[in-house]
Design an enzyme around this catalytic site. Structure first.
Site, short mmCIF file in Angstrom:
data_model
loop_
_atom_site.label_atom_id
_atom_site.label_comp_id
_atom_site.label_asym_id
_atom_site.label_seq_id
_atom_site.Cartn_x
_atom_site.Cartn_y
_atom_site.Cartn_z
CE LYS A 188 -4.41 -1.52 1.82
NZ LYS A 188 -5.43 -1.38 2.86
CE LYS A 241 -8.50 -9.93 -1.95
NZ LYS A 241 -8.25 -9.37 -0.64
CE LYS A 289 -13.86 -1.44 -2.11
NZ LYS A 289 -12.82 -2.31 -1.53
#
Ligand code: TRP
Length: 328
Positions: free
Chosen positions: A113, A196, A199
């Site tokens: 991240k 993965k 959304k």
């Protein structure tokens, strides 16, 4: 003595089939006479990324509605919103002081991240996020934590923190075990099966949202990336086809071998349609129930208020023990 189960899910706009198959579906199945489950909407984790306040509140509420629709039974489980139980944050601070910078620096999710955020918002919360997660888990004396594989490292850290704290101050925490389902722990993007399902995929064909209409679901599966071999098998070099088999096997509660058998002699076109049909059939009652719950916000508020009280009672007990041990 019932086994305690705890898990959390971040409130996000559109939960995907990956969230459902990899997490929420198991949450519902884990409710039994041998378990007592705590399920939380992790809005405190969500603010490690800047959120619009109105959106966040709405999404937390909608996520709770979706969990009810997916079969979380408020009479058997405690369903609550993380920020409404302040003991999580209180315990997180005590645990922060027993967690090493080095450990947190090694968390792959943090590394990913912070690497992908070129700029300013690599905030301290993003770094200490796993400690808050450890507090969520340890404060309920959890035995099992159903998580996707991507959260396994965080769970291991929670175990390490629990053991360290117990050794330093005396037994306070139960050391939790991960509960990772045999099949379906990780659902991949339909467009890039090395990634993965997410959304936030810029290509909306990569993910199926739980609330997608049947024709949209069918269309996305028909476009799913496979390979040029035309053989339905579960193999590492056939990620796309394997992903479809995983989705099918989990929903149908079959082993991968059984799933492969079901498709013997079929082509990829058939495979995609049959998997899409299974997904549509599975999601359709959830979609209906979700709309019904959202039409009745008073009921959801009632459930969340009851959940808050139950969670707070259990959490305060652990927090008292911790405060006693550390000299507060
Ligand atoms: N961090 C988890 C995720 O993003 C969500 C979460 C928060 C969680 N608290 C938890 C999962 C406690 C398991 C246990 O998926």
């Amino acid at each position: 003595m019932k086994k305690i189960v705890l898990s959390g899910i971040q409130p996000s706009g559109s939960l995907t089939l990956g969230n459902y198959v990899g997490a929420v579906r198991n949450w519902s199945l884990l409710q039994s006479d041998e378990t007592y489950c705590y399920y939380c909407v992790a809005d405190m984790h969500a603010i490690t990324v800047r959120q619009d306040p109105v959106e966040l509140r709405r999404r937390s509420f909608e996520t709770a509605a979706l969990l009810l629709a997916a079969g979380i039974d408020p009479n058997r489980s405690t369903l609550f919103i993380q920020s409404q139980v302040p003991q999580h944050a209180q315990l997180a601070w005590a645990l922060c002081c027993n967690t090493y910078m080095g450990e947190l620096s090694r968390m792959t999710q943090f590394k990913d991240k912070s690497a992908s955020k070129s700029d300013e918002n690599i905030n301290a919360g993003l770094f200490t996020y796993p400690v808050l997660m450890a507090a969520d888990i340890l404060i309920y004396q959890s035995d099992y934590v159903p998580v996707g594989v991507d959260q396994k490292q965080h769970l291991e850290l929670a175990r390490d923190i629990a053991v360290r704290f117990n050794n330093a101050f005396g037994e306070v925490f139960k050391v939790p075990e991960p509960y990772i389902p045999r099949v379906g722990a990780k659902i991949m993007s339909l467009q890039n099966p090395e990634k993965k399902m997410s959304k936030s995929d810029p290509n909306p064909n990569g993910f199926v949202a739980i609330m997608d209409e049947p024709d949209v679901i069918m269309k996305k599966f028909k476009r799913a990336v496979t390979d040029s071999e035309s053989l339905i098998a579960y193999r590492e070099d056939k990620l796309g086809v394997s992903n479809l088999l995983t989705i099918y096997a989990t929903i149908k509660e079959k082993s991968i071998d059984e799933a492969v058998k079901d498709f013997e002699g079929m082509g990829y076109g058939n495979l995609k349609v049959v998997v899409a049909e299974a997904v549509i059939e599975e999601l359709s009652p959830i979609q209906t129930a979700y709309k019904q719950y959202l039409a009745n916000p008073d009921y959801i508020n009632e459930v969340l208020e009851k959940g808050r009280k139950q969670a707070e009672t259990a959490a305060q007990k652990t927090l008292n023990a911790v405060y006693e041990k550390i000299g507060f």
